[in-house]
Design an enzyme around this catalytic site. Structure first.
Site, PDB file in Angstrom:
ATOM      1  N   PHE A  77       0.855  -1.183   0.000  1.00 55.77           N
ATOM      2  CA  PHE A  77       0.000   0.000   0.000  1.00 55.77           C
ATOM      3  C   PHE A  77       0.898   1.242   0.000  1.00 55.77           C
ATOM      4  O   PHE A  77       1.835   1.323   0.792  1.00 55.77           O
ATOM      5  CB  PHE A  77      -0.893  -0.019   1.246  1.00 55.77           C
ATOM      6  CG  PHE A  77      -2.003   0.979   1.201  1.00 55.77           C
ATOM      7  CD1 PHE A  77      -3.187   0.696   0.520  1.00 55.77           C
ATOM      8  CD2 PHE A  77      -1.877   2.207   1.823  1.00 55.77           C
ATOM      9  CE1 PHE A  77      -4.219   1.615   0.479  1.00 55.77           C
ATOM     10  CE2 PHE A  77      -2.906   3.138   1.785  1.00 55.77           C
ATOM     11  CZ  PHE A  77      -4.073   2.845   1.110  1.00 55.77           C
ATOM     12  N   TYR A 109     -11.303   1.506  10.262  1.00 50.15           N
ATOM     13  CA  TYR A 109     -12.500   1.747   9.442  1.00 50.15           C
ATOM     14  C   TYR A 109     -12.779   0.678   8.387  1.00 50.15           C
ATOM     15  O   TYR A 109     -13.758   0.771   7.671  1.00 50.15           O
ATOM     16  CB  TYR A 109     -12.433   3.131   8.780  1.00 50.15           C
ATOM     17  CG  TYR A 109     -11.198   3.426   7.943  1.00 50.15           C
ATOM     18  CD1 TYR A 109     -11.086   2.944   6.646  1.00 50.15           C
ATOM     19  CD2 TYR A 109     -10.150   4.194   8.444  1.00 50.15           C
ATOM     20  CE1 TYR A 109      -9.962   3.201   5.881  1.00 50.15           C
ATOM     21  CE2 TYR A 109      -9.027   4.469   7.684  1.00 50.15           C
ATOM     22  CZ  TYR A 109      -8.936   3.969   6.416  1.00 50.15           C
ATOM     23  OH  TYR A 109      -7.815   4.230   5.664  1.00 50.15           O
ATOM     24  N   LYS A 110     -11.923  -0.337   8.290  1.00 53.36           N
ATOM     25  CA  LYS A 110     -12.168  -1.387   7.295  1.00 53.36           C
ATOM     26  C   LYS A 110     -12.994  -2.502   7.951  1.00 53.36           C
ATOM     27  O   LYS A 110     -14.151  -2.297   8.259  1.00 53.36           O
ATOM     28  CB  LYS A 110     -10.841  -1.856   6.702  1.00 53.36           C
ATOM     29  CG  LYS A 110     -10.213  -0.749   5.838  1.00 53.36           C
ATOM     30  CD  LYS A 110      -8.816  -1.043   5.362  1.00 53.36           C
ATOM     31  CE  LYS A 110      -8.308   0.129   4.518  1.00 53.36           C
ATOM     32  NZ  LYS A 110      -6.858   0.134   4.356  1.00 53.36           N
ATOM     33  N   ARG A 112     -12.249  -4.871  -7.196  1.00 53.45           N
ATOM     34  CA  ARG A 112     -11.982  -5.587  -5.951  1.00 53.45           C
ATOM     35  C   ARG A 112     -13.292  -5.838  -5.209  1.00 53.45           C
ATOM     36  O   ARG A 112     -14.064  -4.914  -4.972  1.00 53.45           O
ATOM     37  CB  ARG A 112     -11.063  -4.703  -5.118  1.00 53.45           C
ATOM     38  CG  ARG A 112     -10.391  -5.344  -3.963  1.00 53.45           C
ATOM     39  CD  ARG A 112      -9.386  -4.394  -3.339  1.00 53.45           C
ATOM     40  NE  ARG A 112     -10.027  -3.245  -2.714  1.00 53.45           N
ATOM     41  CZ  ARG A 112      -9.478  -2.513  -1.752  1.00 53.45           C
ATOM     42  NH1 ARG A 112      -8.266  -2.790  -1.318  1.00 53.45           N
ATOM     43  NH2 ARG A 112     -10.111  -1.496  -1.231  1.00 53.45           N
ATOM     44  N   ASP A 116       1.628  -4.605   8.804  1.00 50.23           N
ATOM     45  CA  ASP A 116       0.450  -3.766   8.586  1.00 50.23           C
ATOM     46  C   ASP A 116      -0.745  -4.714   8.441  1.00 50.23           C
ATOM     47  O   ASP A 116      -0.782  -5.549   7.530  1.00 50.23           O
ATOM     48  CB  ASP A 116       0.652  -2.921   7.322  1.00 50.23           C
ATOM     49  CG  ASP A 116      -0.499  -1.944   7.083  1.00 50.23           C
ATOM     50  OD1 ASP A 116      -1.617  -2.217   7.541  1.00 50.23           O
ATOM     51  OD2 ASP A 116      -0.267  -0.921   6.409  1.00 50.23           O
TER      52      ASP A 116
END
Ligand code: PLP
Length: 411
Positions: free
Chosen positions: A124, A221-222, A370, A196
């Site tokens: 990322f 928040y995921k 995705r 991560d």
């Protein structure tokens, strides 16, 4: 695979009732919980309480009366079991990016004579950007990013390397790294390892302590459903708490913030990783969201996640109209996270057309569609409906329509 097989699985699903704990829009199949988790009803209720009653009525006394000051640790205690961390090693604060800065800089300082941070191409971007920023700040003598191809990670682990920083589940492909093995290989060379967990926490079982990880960061928040811009979390193994010094030495990480001493003295333990005042409203929303997980067995959740992705893929492969969508996620479920990614030259427009027809995936540049699968609020039958709509979009080439070509600011 038939719709009836899937509805039968829903009837037998031990996690089926969890869906009731979320606010979900009608007629939408939400396959983007890996970007922004859905709203837990408990969070909607909690935000009312915190804003109207606590802030509105009790004002500043709420720091004590409603234990606002304890939130970074209390919320962290709810995350710890999801990531295999024993007590007092996790704290909720800031964003992943900021937490990476704190941990990377501190880890580099612990590694006298070593300056390389090994990471992976295709990681990322913020993870790589943060190392680049530290390199610019400290100079190449103290920090140099070596971002290598996935196949070259192991051979890059030499005695000059200070830190190995990897994302456990790749955000584009969903490929899972072997945390235990890579951590051990790196530590054999004296390297500190930072994971991560943005696409792992809340999606699959993580065993930080068992893998002997040094540090980790993750997202609120995921899959944890903490709301847009929810605070992130940070893990530092207890064995490092005495030696480590993080550079963002703000007052909330001071051993005694309300003594207002002029000299910085870090708090003992994990609290030293705090910097400024916690974002109370946001953190309370995340804290409430984590109630959904209190009785969840992450291994059972993983089982459903695998079954959902497998059903989606099986249904996809039964449809010739979907052959143009090329799978880039692993076929082997043991190394695949809770997502499926496909490439197509019209990926962006296909996403837009799907959203318009009630199926929400996301687009990752340049050509990836995705699909994220959140076992807490998705049903097996949703896989069938989603594929039906995908077939319609592809076979009727709906994505070629003009309105699906325009890119918005956030994709
Ligand atoms: C989503 C995500 C982030 C987000 O970072 P923030 O600083 O919290 O915005 C970081 N790393 C990975 C791998 C991600 O998927």
């Amino acid at each position: 695979m038939q719709l009836s097989d899937l509805t039968q699985r829903d009837e037998q699903d031990p996690l089926a009732s969890k869906r009731m704990q979320f606010e979900l829009p009608q007629d939408t199949i939400y396959l983007d919980g890996n970007s922004l988790g859905a709203l837990p009803k408990a969070s909607a209720k909690r935000v009312q309480e915190v804003v109207s009653q606590q802030w509105g009525n009790d004002l500043i006394s709420s720091w004590n009366k409603h234990q606002w000051i304890e939130l970074p640790l209390e919320t962290a205690e709810k995350i710890a079991p999801l990531i295999g961390a024993a007590k007092d090693q996790v704290i909720v604060c800031d964003s992943i990016s900021v937490n990476l800065f704190k941990l990377l800089t501190a880890a580099l300082a612990m590694q006298t004579g070593r300056n390389i941070v090994v990471s992976e191409q295709g990681n990322f971007p913020t993870d790589l950007y943060m190392v680049q920023g530290i390199e610019a700040l400290l100079g190449e003598q103290r920090c140099t990013l070596n971002s290598v191809a996935t196949a070259d990670i192991e051979s890059a682990l030499t005695e000059e390397v200070a830190v190995l920083m990897l994302t456990h589940v790749n955000f584009k492909t969903g490929r899972i790294h072997d945390m235990q093995r890579l951590t051990r290989l790196a530590q054999d060379k004296g390297i500190l390892v930072l994971w991560d967990l943005a696409h792992s926490a809340g999606a699959l079982p993580v065993e930080l302590d068992k893998c002997n990880a040094d540090f980790a960061v993750g997202c609120g928040y995921k899959y944890l459903n903490g709301g847009p811009g929810a605070p992130a979390f940070l893990y530092a193994a207890s064995r490092h708490h005495d030696a480590i010094r993080q550079p963002l030495s703000g007052w909330m990480g001071h051993t005694s913030p309300f003594a207002f001493d002029e000299a910085y003295q870090p708090a003992p333990g994990i609290k030293q990783f705090l910097t400024g005042t916690p974002s109370v409203i946001a953190m309370a929303v995340l804290d409430a969201a984590l109630e959904v997980f209190t009785d969840i067995d992450m291994y059972q959740l993983r089982e459903k996640s695998v079954a959902l992705t497998d059903s989606f893929l099986t249904l996809k492969e039964q449809q010739a109209a979907l052959d143009e969508l090329q799978l880039i996620s692993p076929v082997d479920t043991s190394v695949r996270g809770s997502q499926l990614s496909f490439t197509h030259q019209n990926a962006y427009a296909i996403c837009q057309a799907l959203i318009d027809h009630g199926v929400v995936p996301d687009f990752r540049a340049p050509d990836i569609i995705r699909f994220g699968f959140t076992p807490l609020y998705l049903r097996y039958q949703d896989m069938h409906t989603a594929i039906e709509i995908l077939v319609k979009v592809m076979s009727e080439k709906l994505y070629l329509q003009q309105q699906y070509q325009v890119k918005a600011a956030v994709t």
